[in-house]
Motif scaffolding. Structure first.
Motif, PDB file in Angstrom:
ATOM      1  N   GLU A 178     -35.772  36.292  10.317  1.00 35.64           N
ATOM      2  CA  GLU A 178     -36.669  36.733  11.383  1.00 35.64           C
ATOM      3  C   GLU A 178     -35.896  37.316  12.559  1.00 35.64           C
ATOM      4  O   GLU A 178     -36.379  38.210  13.258  1.00 35.64           O
ATOM      5  CB  GLU A 178     -37.500  35.555  11.887  1.00 35.64           C
ATOM      6  CG  GLU A 178     -38.376  34.892  10.859  1.00 35.64           C
ATOM      7  CD  GLU A 178     -38.980  33.618  11.417  1.00 35.64           C
ATOM      8  OE1 GLU A 178     -40.037  33.723  12.083  1.00 35.64           O
ATOM      9  OE2 GLU A 178     -38.400  32.535  11.220  1.00 35.64           O
ATOM     10  N   LYS A 179     -34.716  36.745  12.796  1.00 34.64           N
ATOM     11  CA  LYS A 179     -33.892  37.152  13.930  1.00 34.64           C
ATOM     12  C   LYS A 179     -32.441  37.269  13.477  1.00 34.64           C
ATOM     13  O   LYS A 179     -32.062  36.750  12.419  1.00 34.64           O
ATOM     14  CB  LYS A 179     -33.982  36.133  15.072  1.00 34.64           C
ATOM     15  CG  LYS A 179     -35.388  35.935  15.626  1.00 34.64           C
ATOM     16  CD  LYS A 179     -35.856  37.131  16.434  1.00 34.64           C
ATOM     17  CE  LYS A 179     -37.230  36.874  17.040  1.00 34.64           C
ATOM     18  NZ  LYS A 179     -37.687  38.005  17.887  1.00 34.64           N
ATOM     19  N   GLY A 180     -31.624  37.928  14.311  1.00 37.88           N
ATOM     20  CA  GLY A 180     -30.227  38.087  13.933  1.00 37.88           C
ATOM     21  C   GLY A 180     -29.317  38.223  15.138  1.00 37.88           C
ATOM     22  O   GLY A 180     -29.754  38.541  16.243  1.00 37.88           O
ATOM     23  N   PHE A 181     -28.035  37.964  14.907  1.00 34.56           N
ATOM     24  CA  PHE A 181     -26.979  38.185  15.900  1.00 34.56           C
ATOM     25  C   PHE A 181     -25.852  38.945  15.221  1.00 34.56           C
ATOM     26  O   PHE A 181     -25.650  38.809  14.002  1.00 34.56           O
ATOM     27  CB  PHE A 181     -26.432  36.850  16.430  1.00 34.56           C
ATOM     28  CG  PHE A 181     -27.084  36.386  17.693  1.00 34.56           C
ATOM     29  CD1 PHE A 181     -26.484  36.601  18.932  1.00 34.56           C
ATOM     30  CD2 PHE A 181     -28.304  35.731  17.653  1.00 34.56           C
ATOM     31  CE1 PHE A 181     -27.078  36.174  20.097  1.00 34.56           C
ATOM     32  CE2 PHE A 181     -28.920  35.288  18.818  1.00 34.56           C
ATOM     33  CZ  PHE A 181     -28.303  35.515  20.045  1.00 34.56           C
ATOM     34  N   SER A 204     -34.289  45.694  24.693  1.00 33.83           N
ATOM     35  CA  SER A 204     -35.087  44.844  25.573  1.00 33.83           C
ATOM     36  C   SER A 204     -34.252  43.709  26.153  1.00 33.83           C
ATOM     37  O   SER A 204     -33.722  42.887  25.407  1.00 33.83           O
ATOM     38  CB  SER A 204     -36.286  44.269  24.817  1.00 33.83           C
ATOM     39  OG  SER A 204     -37.126  43.553  25.683  1.00 33.83           O
ATOM     40  N   TYR A 205     -34.141  43.698  27.487  1.00 33.24           N
ATOM     41  CA  TYR A 205     -33.573  42.541  28.181  1.00 33.24           C
ATOM     42  C   TYR A 205     -34.712  41.544  28.406  1.00 33.24           C
ATOM     43  O   TYR A 205     -35.731  41.892  29.009  1.00 33.24           O
ATOM     44  CB  TYR A 205     -32.986  42.957  29.532  1.00 33.24           C
ATOM     45  CG  TYR A 205     -31.747  43.798  29.450  1.00 33.24           C
ATOM     46  CD1 TYR A 205     -30.516  43.236  29.122  1.00 33.24           C
ATOM     47  CD2 TYR A 205     -31.794  45.167  29.716  1.00 33.24           C
ATOM     48  CE1 TYR A 205     -29.365  44.017  29.057  1.00 33.24           C
ATOM     49  CE2 TYR A 205     -30.647  45.951  29.656  1.00 33.24           C
ATOM     50  CZ  TYR A 205     -29.444  45.367  29.323  1.00 33.24           C
ATOM     51  OH  TYR A 205     -28.313  46.138  29.257  1.00 33.24           O
ATOM     52  N   HIS A 206     -34.516  40.307  27.961  1.00 35.46           N
ATOM     53  CA  HIS A 206     -35.593  39.319  28.041  1.00 35.46           C
ATOM     54  C   HIS A 206     -35.398  38.303  29.160  1.00 35.46           C
ATOM     55  O   HIS A 206     -36.304  37.516  29.430  1.00 35.46           O
ATOM     56  CB  HIS A 206     -35.699  38.551  26.719  1.00 35.46           C
ATOM     57  CG  HIS A 206     -36.097  39.404  25.557  1.00 35.46           C
ATOM     58  ND1 HIS A 206     -37.402  39.743  25.285  1.00 35.46           N
ATOM     59  CD2 HIS A 206     -35.362  39.994  24.588  1.00 35.46           C
ATOM     60  CE1 HIS A 206     -37.454  40.498  24.207  1.00 35.46           C
ATOM     61  NE2 HIS A 206     -36.231  40.673  23.760  1.00 35.46           N
ATOM     62  N   CYS A 248     -27.638  35.053  26.674  1.00 33.36           N
ATOM     63  CA  CYS A 248     -28.794  35.875  27.019  1.00 33.36           C
ATOM     64  C   CYS A 248     -29.975  35.603  26.100  1.00 33.36           C
ATOM     65  O   CYS A 248     -31.115  35.474  26.551  1.00 33.36           O
ATOM     66  CB  CYS A 248     -28.457  37.362  26.915  1.00 33.36           C
ATOM     67  SG  CYS A 248     -27.029  37.899  27.857  1.00 33.36           S
ATOM     68  N   ASP A 249     -29.706  35.522  24.815  1.00 31.18           N
ATOM     69  CA  ASP A 249     -30.798  35.587  23.837  1.00 31.18           C
ATOM     70  C   ASP A 249     -30.820  34.481  22.793  1.00 31.18           C
ATOM     71  O   ASP A 249     -31.563  34.579  21.815  1.00 31.18           O
ATOM     72  CB  ASP A 249     -30.757  36.950  23.132  1.00 31.18           C
ATOM     73  CG  ASP A 249     -31.074  38.091  24.090  1.00 31.18           C
ATOM     74  OD1 ASP A 249     -32.108  38.004  24.778  1.00 31.18           O
ATOM     75  OD2 ASP A 249     -30.284  39.043  24.163  1.00 31.18           O
ATOM     76  N   SER A 256     -34.705  42.296  18.059  1.00 34.64           N
ATOM     77  CA  SER A 256     -34.706  41.174  17.120  1.00 34.64           C
ATOM     78  C   SER A 256     -33.301  40.865  16.608  1.00 34.64           C
ATOM     79  O   SER A 256     -33.103  39.883  15.903  1.00 34.64           O
ATOM     80  CB  SER A 256     -35.634  41.473  15.931  1.00 34.64           C
ATOM     81  OG  SER A 256     -35.266  42.692  15.306  1.00 34.64           O
ATOM     82  N   MET A 257     -32.342  41.695  16.984  1.00 35.62           N
ATOM     83  CA  MET A 257     -30.922  41.484  16.671  1.00 35.62           C
ATOM     84  C   MET A 257     -30.185  41.475  18.011  1.00 35.62           C
ATOM     85  O   MET A 257     -30.356  42.384  18.828  1.00 35.62           O
ATOM     86  CB  MET A 257     -30.401  42.611  15.780  1.00 35.62           C
ATOM     87  CG  MET A 257     -28.951  42.487  15.339  1.00 35.62           C
ATOM     88  SD  MET A 257     -28.681  41.289  14.006  1.00 35.62           S
ATOM     89  CE  MET A 257     -29.152  42.252  12.563  1.00 35.62           C
ATOM     90  N   TYR A 258     -29.373  40.434  18.221  1.00 32.75           N
ATOM     91  CA  TYR A 258     -28.811  40.211  19.549  1.00 32.75           C
ATOM     92  C   TYR A 258     -27.287  40.126  19.517  1.00 32.75           C
ATOM     93  O   TYR A 258     -26.673  40.056  18.462  1.00 32.75           O
ATOM     94  CB  TYR A 258     -29.399  38.934  20.150  1.00 32.75           C
ATOM     95  CG  TYR A 258     -30.903  38.887  20.084  1.00 32.75           C
ATOM     96  CD1 TYR A 258     -31.690  39.643  20.941  1.00 32.75           C
ATOM     97  CD2 TYR A 258     -31.555  38.086  19.136  1.00 32.75           C
ATOM     98  CE1 TYR A 258     -33.082  39.608  20.872  1.00 32.75           C
ATOM     99  CE2 TYR A 258     -32.932  38.049  19.048  1.00 32.75           C
ATOM    100  CZ  TYR A 258     -33.698  38.811  19.912  1.00 32.75           C
ATOM    101  OH  TYR A 258     -35.059  38.790  19.834  1.00 32.75           O
TER     102      TYR A 258
END
Length: 309
Positions: free
Chosen positions: A224-227, A45-47, A136-137, A129-131
């Motif tokens: 909750e989120k990651g890179f 998903s591109y946000h 961008c995110d 949820s992982m970027y």
């Protein structure tokens, strides 16, 4: 050998935008050669794209782009280009298997592929949820418990970059590679937890939704989120190098800021292959600019051919 007016190598975001623009000129015979795999095929998903507030996957964006380009007469070929050379007035592209295609103009949109480990759950979370890109995110992790899964200095730099977004950061140095003491001190000063241990799995209890990273010792680091940030990403500049295109120190291609043409006349480069912030919207713009200047060049080539008869 089959000849075209222009060949685009790479059917990602930049290549597709160029193809659409070239198709709208109606008279340019264009072939897009694409291997079918790249950054845009991985992003779920591109946000941050205009017109898609709820996001759009790379696969869906590519599908729509291919449909639009095909409706304008653009030809597509699934294959991997392995060799590029110039013969007389044409650039020749050879595919695995030996097929050769030629054109007087060439757009390289071969992109970059990120280096990351083959961990269960990782790919299914990318872009959801992982970027990869903090520009961008970074917004997506604002005030969220966030894990950076990476290696050495690259991972530490990413964690520090994200520290303006959230104060709930954990950096897992999956490859256990060295981190300079100065960076370790910075991590400590910003209360970023540092873990030097291999991961076994990216935990996704539901499709695309990260809940944590399980380490090889069994411990699960909740998030909750990651890179991801492993460094050593591969720039697909091999074809450009074969043609004598000027490469920067990081193997990205140098282009003219206005036209996106390289130092080799009638060879353009667009998207992540070039040197920019590596965003989809930028790739679209570069693909469009390249197509406009390819059209200008083809008009001159055809005029010159007509007057020489």
């Amino acid at each position: 050998m089959k000849s075209y007016d222009t060949i685009i190598v790479g059917g990602g975001i930049a290549g597709l935008q160029a193809a659409i623009q070239l198709g709208r000129y109606s008279t340019i015979r264009t072939l897009v050669i694409d291997a079918g795999y790249g950054r845009s095929t991985l992003c779920r998903s591109y946000h941050n794209l205009l017109g898609f507030p709820d996001g759009i996957s790379g696969e869906e964006l590519r599908k729509r782009g291919e449909e639009t380009a095909a409706s304008l007469g653009i030809e597509f070929l699934c294959g991997r280009a392995v060799e590029a050379c110039k013969q007389n007035a044409e650039f020749l592209i050879t595919l695995e298997g030996g097929e050769v295609f030629g054109a007087p103009t060439l757009l390289l949109a071969t992109g970059v592929i990120d280096r990351f480990p083959d961990l269960p759950g990782l790919v299914s979370c990318l872009g959801s949820s992982m970027y990869i890109c903090p520009d961008c995110d970074g917004y997506e992790v604002q005030n969220r418990r966030t894990v950076v899964l990476g290696a050495g200095k690259a991972g530490a730099d990413m964690a520090l970059t994200l520290s303006d977004r959230t104060d709930q950061l954990i950096y897992i140095n999956h490859e256990k590679t060295g981190v300079p003491d100065s960076l370790l001190n910075e991590l400590r000063s910003k209360d970023i937890r540092y873990i030097e241990a291999a991961a076994a799995e990216v935990v996704c209890p539901s499709e695309g939704q990260l809940s944590g990273v399980r380490l090889e010792d069994g411990e699960t680091i909740e998030a909750e989120k990651g890179f991801i940030a492993f460094g050593g990403n591969h720039v697909h500049s091999g074809l450009a190098e074969q043609l004598g295109v000027k490469l920067l120190h990081n193997r990205h291609v140098e282009t003219d800021a206005r036209s996106k043409m390289t130092n080799i006349e009638h060879v353009w480069a667009a998207g992540d292959l070039g040197a920019h912030s590596e965003q989809a919207a930028v790739a679209m713009g570069e693909g469009l600019l390249s197509a406009i200047w390819i059209h200008k060049a083809l008009v001159k080539i055809k005029q010159k051919s007509a007057t020489s008869r």
